[in-house]
Motif scaffolding. Structure first.
Motif, PDB file in Angstrom:
ATOM      1  N   PRO A   1       3.421  13.933  15.721  1.00  0.00           N
ATOM      2  CA  PRO A   1       2.370  12.867  16.433  1.00  0.00           C
ATOM      3  C   PRO A   1       1.506  12.430  15.242  1.00  0.00           C
ATOM      4  O   PRO A   1       0.267  12.847  15.008  1.00  0.00           O
ATOM      5  N   ASP A   2       1.857  12.503  14.340  1.00  0.00           N
ATOM      6  CA  ASP A   2       1.661  11.455  13.241  1.00  0.00           C
ATOM      7  C   ASP A   2       2.181  10.752  12.035  1.00  0.00           C
ATOM      8  O   ASP A   2       3.051  10.262  11.807  1.00  0.00           O
ATOM      9  N   GLU A   3       1.625   9.966  11.028  1.00  0.00           N
ATOM     10  CA  GLU A   3       2.017   8.945  10.029  1.00  0.00           C
ATOM     11  C   GLU A   3       1.416   9.176   8.642  1.00  0.00           C
ATOM     12  O   GLU A   3       0.466  10.088   8.585  1.00  0.00           O
ATOM     13  N   LEU A   4       2.024  10.248   7.546  1.00  0.00           N
ATOM     14  CA  LEU A   4       1.527  10.404   6.296  1.00  0.00           C
ATOM     15  C   LEU A   4       1.716   9.065   5.804  1.00  0.00           C
ATOM     16  O   LEU A   4       2.856   8.558   5.602  1.00  0.00           O
ATOM     17  N   VAL A   5       1.255   8.791   4.803  1.00  0.00           N
ATOM     18  CA  VAL A   5       0.947   8.211   3.807  1.00  0.00           C
ATOM     19  C   VAL A   5       0.788   9.192   2.344  1.00  0.00           C
ATOM     20  O   VAL A   5      -0.061   9.941   2.010  1.00  0.00           O
ATOM     21  N   ILE A   6       2.363   8.935   0.779  1.00  0.00           N
ATOM     22  CA  ILE A   6       2.313   9.316   0.119  1.00  0.00           C
ATOM     23  C   ILE A   6       2.036   9.081  -0.719  1.00  0.00           C
ATOM     24  O   ILE A   6       3.029   7.636  -1.307  1.00  0.00           O
ATOM     25  N   ASP A   7       1.131   8.936  -1.916  1.00  0.00           N
ATOM     26  CA  ASP A   7       1.130   8.038  -3.077  1.00  0.00           C
ATOM     27  C   ASP A   7       0.686   8.403  -4.740  1.00  0.00           C
ATOM     28  O   ASP A   7       0.614   9.650  -4.236  1.00  0.00           O
ATOM     29  N   PHE A   8       1.709   7.981  -5.219  1.00  0.00           N
ATOM     30  CA  PHE A   8       1.724   8.268  -6.751  1.00  0.00           C
ATOM     31  C   PHE A   8       0.954   7.583  -7.749  1.00  0.00           C
ATOM     32  O   PHE A   8       0.994   5.908  -7.421  1.00  0.00           O
ATOM     33  N   GLU A   9       0.451   7.939  -8.072  1.00  0.00           N
ATOM     34  CA  GLU A   9      -0.603   7.216  -9.435  1.00  0.00           C
ATOM     35  C   GLU A   9      -1.298   7.777 -10.557  1.00  0.00           C
ATOM     36  O   GLU A   9      -1.398   9.083 -10.915  1.00  0.00           O
ATOM     37  N   LEU A  10      -0.215   7.468 -11.852  1.00  0.00           N
ATOM     38  CA  LEU A  10      -0.474   7.738 -13.273  1.00  0.00           C
ATOM     39  C   LEU A  10      -2.061   7.676 -13.159  1.00  0.00           C
ATOM     40  O   LEU A  10      -2.568   6.342 -13.360  1.00  0.00           O
ATOM     41  N   VAL A  11      -2.529   8.481 -14.098  1.00  0.00           N
ATOM     42  CA  VAL A  11      -4.195   8.738 -13.940  1.00  0.00           C
ATOM     43  C   VAL A  11      -4.824   8.695 -15.546  1.00  0.00           C
ATOM     44  O   VAL A  11      -5.977   9.133 -15.337  1.00  0.00           O
ATOM     45  N   LYS A  12      -3.519   9.218 -15.765  1.00  0.00           N
ATOM     46  CA  LYS A  12      -3.844   9.641 -17.267  1.00  0.00           C
ATOM     47  C   LYS A  12      -3.107   9.434 -18.338  1.00  0.00           C
ATOM     48  O   LYS A  12      -1.375  10.532 -17.899  1.00  0.00           O
ATOM     49  N   VAL A  13      -3.060   8.739 -19.118  1.00  0.00           N
ATOM     50  CA  VAL A  13      -1.992   8.963 -20.542  1.00  0.00           C
ATOM     51  C   VAL A  13      -2.331   8.844 -21.729  1.00  0.00           C
ATOM     52  O   VAL A  13      -3.695   9.218 -21.910  1.00  0.00           O
ATOM     53  N   PRO A  14      -1.144   9.404 -22.825  1.00  0.00           N
ATOM     54  CA  PRO A  14      -2.121   9.678 -24.039  1.00  0.00           C
ATOM     55  C   PRO A  14      -3.362   8.612 -24.706  1.00  0.00           C
ATOM     56  O   PRO A  14      -2.922   7.340 -24.503  1.00  0.00           O
ATOM     57  N   MET A  15      -3.681   8.846 -26.155  1.00  0.00           N
ATOM     58  CA  MET A  15      -4.481   7.202 -26.226  1.00  0.00           C
ATOM     59  C   MET A  15      -3.401   6.531 -26.862  1.00  0.00           C
ATOM     60  O   MET A  15      -2.590   7.164 -27.794  1.00  0.00           O
ATOM     61  N   GLY A  16      -3.419   4.966 -26.988  1.00  0.00           N
ATOM     62  CA  GLY A  16      -2.565   4.467 -27.195  1.00  0.00           C
ATOM     63  C   GLY A  16      -1.274   3.832 -26.539  1.00  0.00           C
ATOM     64  O   GLY A  16      -0.661   2.906 -26.517  1.00  0.00           O
ATOM     65  N   SER A  17      -1.406   4.394 -25.470  1.00  0.00           N
ATOM     66  CA  SER A  17      -0.312   4.479 -24.107  1.00  0.00           C
ATOM     67  C   SER A  17      -0.483   3.639 -23.450  1.00  0.00           C
ATOM     68  O   SER A  17      -1.137   3.197 -23.181  1.00  0.00           O
ATOM     69  N   ASN A  18       0.763   2.632 -23.039  1.00  0.00           N
ATOM     70  CA  ASN A  18       1.061   1.159 -22.536  1.00  0.00           C
ATOM     71  C   ASN A  18       0.613   1.880 -21.155  1.00  0.00           C
ATOM     72  O   ASN A  18       1.204   0.669 -20.106  1.00  0.00           O
ATOM     73  N   ALA A  19       1.365   2.890 -20.761  1.00  0.00           N
ATOM     74  CA  ALA A  19       2.121   3.074 -19.429  1.00  0.00           C
ATOM     75  C   ALA A  19       0.811   2.835 -18.543  1.00  0.00           C
ATOM     76  O   ALA A  19       0.325   3.481 -18.612  1.00  0.00           O
ATOM     77  N   SER A  20       1.176   2.672 -17.306  1.00  0.00           N
ATOM     78  CA  SER A  20       0.512   2.753 -15.768  1.00  0.00           C
ATOM     79  C   SER A  20       1.702   2.699 -14.743  1.00  0.00           C
ATOM     80  O   SER A  20       2.540   2.759 -14.912  1.00  0.00           O
ATOM     81  N   THR A  21       0.794   3.707 -13.674  1.00  0.00           N
ATOM     82  CA  THR A  21       1.337   3.136 -12.100  1.00  0.00           C
ATOM     83  C   THR A  21       2.677   2.298 -11.730  1.00  0.00           C
ATOM     84  O   THR A  21       3.734   2.386 -11.474  1.00  0.00           O
ATOM     85  N   ALA A  22       2.248   0.471 -12.727  1.00  0.00           N
ATOM     86  CA  ALA A  22       3.649   0.094 -12.256  1.00  0.00           C
ATOM     87  C   ALA A  22       4.352  -0.194 -12.816  1.00  0.00           C
ATOM     88  O   ALA A  22       5.754  -0.721 -12.957  1.00  0.00           O
ATOM     89  N   ASP A  23       4.933   0.724 -13.463  1.00  0.00           N
ATOM     90  CA  ASP A  23       5.745   1.166 -14.662  1.00  0.00           C
ATOM     91  C   ASP A  23       6.978   2.013 -13.872  1.00  0.00           C
ATOM     92  O   ASP A  23       7.877   3.000 -14.239  1.00  0.00           O
ATOM     93  N   MET A  24       6.014   3.186 -13.007  1.00  0.00           N
ATOM     94  CA  MET A  24       6.946   4.366 -11.900  1.00  0.00           C
ATOM     95  C   MET A  24       7.784   3.461 -10.911  1.00  0.00           C
ATOM     96  O   MET A  24       7.819   2.703 -11.051  1.00  0.00           O
ATOM     97  N   SER A  25       8.901   4.559 -10.833  1.00  0.00           N
ATOM     98  CA  SER A  25       9.915   4.273  -9.963  1.00  0.00           C
ATOM     99  C   SER A  25       9.612   5.702  -8.706  1.00  0.00           C
ATOM    100  O   SER A  25       9.220   6.574  -9.701  1.00  0.00           O
ATOM    101  N   MET A  26      10.519   5.213  -7.647  1.00  0.00           N
ATOM    102  CA  MET A  26      10.403   7.014  -7.199  1.00  0.00           C
ATOM    103  C   MET A  26      12.168   7.457  -6.846  1.00  0.00           C
ATOM    104  O   MET A  26      13.067   5.534  -6.433  1.00  0.00           O
ATOM    105  N   VAL A  27      12.110   8.205  -7.374  1.00  0.00           N
ATOM    106  CA  VAL A  27      14.061   8.640  -6.263  1.00  0.00           C
ATOM    107  C   VAL A  27      14.128   9.475  -5.345  1.00  0.00           C
ATOM    108  O   VAL A  27      13.244   9.942  -5.262  1.00  0.00           O
ATOM    109  N   HIS A  28      15.043   9.037  -4.385  1.00  0.00           N
ATOM    110  CA  HIS A  28      14.771   9.966  -2.728  1.00  0.00           C
ATOM    111  C   HIS A  28      16.229   9.900  -2.736  1.00  0.00           C
ATOM    112  O   HIS A  28      16.876   9.446  -3.086  1.00  0.00           O
TER     113      HIS A  28
END
Length: 192
Positions: free
Chosen positions: A70-97
């Motif tokens: 009797p529940d609903e879960l929301v699972i969220d992925f967030e890129l919170v740390k990248v190396p200095m100089g990286s332009n990677a962000s959460t928007a660059d991610m995708s999910m495989v399922h």
């Protein structure tokens, strides 16, 4: 997490969320991983997997054919740390399922039907939100059986450590979080 809590979703009434009744979700970060890139090779996608995702609300005992809960879960992925100089962000991610891949960075776990791989569209949890709303068009709905197989992937742009935060929020706003670190190293910057 504010952005998860702001999402339209099923919420239990306050009288069902007393401390003595809570069965909060849990998730554990996978051990840190290190990838050494041979000279002259390009980077592929880095995988960030779920580990030990659980919620006792979905554990209805061995007599149940599927984890209905009797529940609903929301699972969220967030890129919170990248190396200095990286332009990677959460928007660059995708999910495989189980059903392919998507550009979403979160998904929902809902009660399953008699067939444990399918979400039961007749439950209160499913009907609590207008699932046909344009804002939810890319919503990924999974069951407790298929959710642990989700992997977030992203392509690194420079060597270093990338850190992913996984947040799990249930229908009482109980929250569990886990961090996963993946480090990519190379002898020299690979050719594109």
């Amino acid at each position: 997490k504010k952005r998860v809590r702001a999402m339209p979703r099923f919420l239990k009434p306050a009288d069902q969320c007393y401390f003595s009744m809570l069965k909060p979700p849990d998730v554990v970060g996978v051990p840190d991983r290190f990838f050494l890139l041979p000279p002259g090779r390009t980077w592929g996608n880095l995988p960030f997997t779920l580990f030990n995702l659980t919620d006792l609300d979905f554990d209805m005992g061995v007599s149940e054919p599927a984890p209905k809960g009797p529940d609903e879960l929301v699972i969220d992925f967030e890129l919170v740390k990248v190396p200095m100089g990286s332009n990677a962000s959460t928007a660059d991610m995708s999910m495989v399922h189980l059903y392919g891949a998507s550009t979403a960075t979160n998904f929902r776990v809902l009660p399953s039907s008699g067939f444990a791989l399918l979400v039961d569209q007749e439950t209160t949890q499913y009907k609590a939100v207008n699932r046909s709303s344009p804002g939810l068009a890319g919503d990924l709905l999974l069951t407790m059986l298929t959710a642990p197989n989700v992997t977030a992937v992203m392509r690194p742009d420079i060597p270093g450590t990338y850190q992913m935060l996984v947040t799990v929020v249930d229908a009482c706003n109980s929250t569990a979080q886990a961090l996963t670190n993946v480090t990519v190293l190379c002898a020299h910057r690979p050719a594109p």
